[in-house]
Write a protein that holds these residues in place. Structure first.
Motif, short mmCIF file in Angstrom:
data_model
loop_
_atom_site.label_atom_id
_atom_site.label_comp_id
_atom_site.label_asym_id
_atom_site.label_seq_id
_atom_site.Cartn_x
_atom_site.Cartn_y
_atom_site.Cartn_z
N MET A 59 0.86 -1.28 -0.19
CA MET A 59 -0.17 -0.03 0.05
C MET A 59 1.00 1.24 0.04
O MET A 59 1.97 1.24 0.94
CB MET A 59 -0.91 0.02 1.16
N MET A 60 0.52 2.41 -0.80
CA MET A 60 1.40 3.30 -0.81
C MET A 60 1.04 4.27 0.41
O MET A 60 -0.13 4.54 0.53
CB MET A 60 0.68 4.18 -2.07
N GLN A 61 2.37 4.84 0.98
CA GLN A 61 2.04 5.93 1.90
C GLN A 61 1.52 7.35 1.55
O GLN A 61 2.18 7.96 0.57
CB GLN A 61 3.41 5.93 2.68
N GLU A 62 0.40 7.75 2.24
CA GLU A 62 -0.47 9.05 1.54
C GLU A 62 0.45 10.12 2.34
O GLU A 62 0.71 9.69 3.52
CB GLU A 62 -1.60 8.94 1.66
N ASP A 63 0.75 11.27 1.88
CA ASP A 63 0.93 12.44 2.62
C ASP A 63 -0.16 13.06 3.17
O ASP A 63 -0.92 13.58 2.61
CB ASP A 63 1.84 13.40 1.60
N LEU A 64 -0.14 12.96 4.65
CA LEU A 64 -1.31 13.43 5.25
C LEU A 64 -0.85 14.98 5.99
O LEU A 64 -1.82 15.43 6.56
CB LEU A 64 -1.64 12.45 6.46
N GLY A 65 0.27 15.25 5.65
CA GLY A 65 0.61 16.77 6.06
C GLY A 65 1.60 16.51 7.66
O GLY A 65 1.97 15.53 7.78
N LYS A 66 1.83 17.55 8.00
CA LYS A 66 3.08 17.48 8.98
C LYS A 66 2.33 17.88 10.42
O LYS A 66 3.01 17.27 11.30
CB LYS A 66 4.03 18.59 8.72
N THR A 67 1.43 18.30 10.47
CA THR A 67 0.75 18.70 11.85
C THR A 67 -0.53 17.73 12.25
O THR A 67 -0.94 17.12 11.13
CB THR A 67 0.23 20.37 11.75
N LYS A 68 -0.80 17.68 13.35
CA LYS A 68 -1.80 16.91 13.72
C LYS A 68 -3.27 17.40 13.14
O LYS A 68 -4.11 16.48 12.85
CB LYS A 68 -2.13 16.82 15.38
N LEU A 69 -3.24 18.83 13.05
CA LEU A 69 -4.80 19.27 12.26
C LEU A 69 -4.82 18.75 10.69
O LEU A 69 -5.72 18.25 10.44
CB LEU A 69 -4.44 20.74 12.29
N ASP A 70 -3.50 18.69 10.18
CA ASP A 70 -3.52 18.34 8.91
C ASP A 70 -3.74 16.90 8.69
O ASP A 70 -4.65 16.31 7.83
CB ASP A 70 -2.05 18.43 8.20
N HIS A 71 -3.39 15.85 9.78
CA HIS A 71 -4.00 14.33 9.66
C HIS A 71 -5.37 14.57 9.65
O HIS A 71 -6.09 13.70 9.37
CB HIS A 71 -3.01 13.73 11.00
N VAL A 72 -5.83 15.31 10.56
CA VAL A 72 -7.31 15.03 11.20
C VAL A 72 -8.10 15.48 9.92
O VAL A 72 -8.93 14.86 9.60
CB VAL A 72 -7.53 15.87 12.60
N LEU A 73 -7.62 16.68 9.31
CA LEU A 73 -8.26 16.90 8.17
C LEU A 73 -8.23 16.11 7.06
O LEU A 73 -9.38 15.73 6.26
CB LEU A 73 -7.95 18.50 7.66
N SER A 74 -7.09 15.40 6.83
CA SER A 74 -7.17 14.43 5.70
C SER A 74 -7.97 13.19 6.12
O SER A 74 -8.56 12.84 5.19
CB SER A 74 -5.57 14.00 5.98
N TYR A 75 -8.00 12.66 7.28
CA TYR A 75 -8.78 11.66 7.74
C TYR A 75 -10.44 12.15 7.38
O TYR A 75 -11.14 11.17 7.04
CB TYR A 75 -8.55 10.98 9.12
N ILE A 76 -10.66 13.26 7.82
CA ILE A 76 -12.11 13.56 7.60
C ILE A 76 -12.37 13.71 5.98
O ILE A 76 -13.33 13.06 5.67
CB ILE A 76 -12.52 15.03 8.16
N VAL A 77 -11.46 14.24 5.17
CA VAL A 77 -11.68 14.10 3.77
C VAL A 77 -11.66 12.80 3.29
O VAL A 77 -12.68 12.39 2.14
CB VAL A 77 -10.89 15.17 3.25
N ILE A 78 -10.89 12.01 3.84
CA ILE A 78 -10.89 10.41 3.21
C ILE A 78 -12.32 9.70 3.56
O ILE A 78 -12.74 9.01 2.72
CB ILE A 78 -9.65 9.60 3.82
N ALA A 79 -12.81 9.90 4.91
CA ALA A 79 -14.04 9.53 5.25
C ALA A 79 -15.09 10.10 4.28
O ALA A 79 -15.93 9.07 4.08
CB ALA A 79 -14.31 9.75 6.74
N ALA A 80 -15.18 11.10 4.07
CA ALA A 80 -16.03 11.90 3.42
C ALA A 80 -16.01 11.31 1.83
O ALA A 80 -17.10 11.05 1.24
CB ALA A 80 -15.91 13.29 3.13
N MET A 81 -14.69 10.94 1.35
CA MET A 81 -14.71 10.23 0.16
C MET A 81 -15.46 8.93 -0.02
O MET A 81 -15.89 8.55 -0.82
CB MET A 81 -13.20 10.14 -0.38
N LYS A 82 -15.09 8.07 1.23
CA LYS A 82 -15.56 6.56 1.04
C LYS A 82 -17.31 6.76 1.25
O LYS A 82 -17.74 6.05 0.85
CB LYS A 82 -14.85 6.18 2.71
N PHE A 83 -17.82 7.94 2.18
CA PHE A 83 -19.01 7.90 2.26
C PHE A 83 -19.81 8.28 0.68
O PHE A 83 -20.71 7.67 0.48
CB PHE A 83 -19.43 8.83 3.33
#
Length: 78
Positions: free
Chosen positions: A1-25
């Protein structure tokens, strides 16, 4: 599995996971609701033009039935 760039800060990670969840939905919703939308539009069109829709549905039913028979025969052979 390819490693995705989720950003450098915790906020970037959280926002990335929110966007990924929205895409899945949205992907799930499109898979679920698109066939229902097609059926709804066919029913609405069929109320006004039954002489056009009934033969089309019969032909579609025959094609799907033939494909199902082929799948079942192939499944039984294995």
């Amino acid at each position: 599995m390819m490693q995705e760039d989720l950003g450098k800060t915790k906020l970037d990670h959280v926002l990335s996971y929110i966007v990924i969840a929205a895409m899945k939905f949205l992907e799930f919703a499109s898979i679920l609701f698109l066939p229902l939308l097609i059926v709804q539009q066919t029913v609405l069109y069929g109320e006004n033009h039954p002489y056009k829709v009934i033969p089309l549905l019969i032909a579609l039913m025959l094609i799907i039935s033939a494909y199902a028979v082929k799948l079942i025969k192939d499944w039984r052979r294995k």
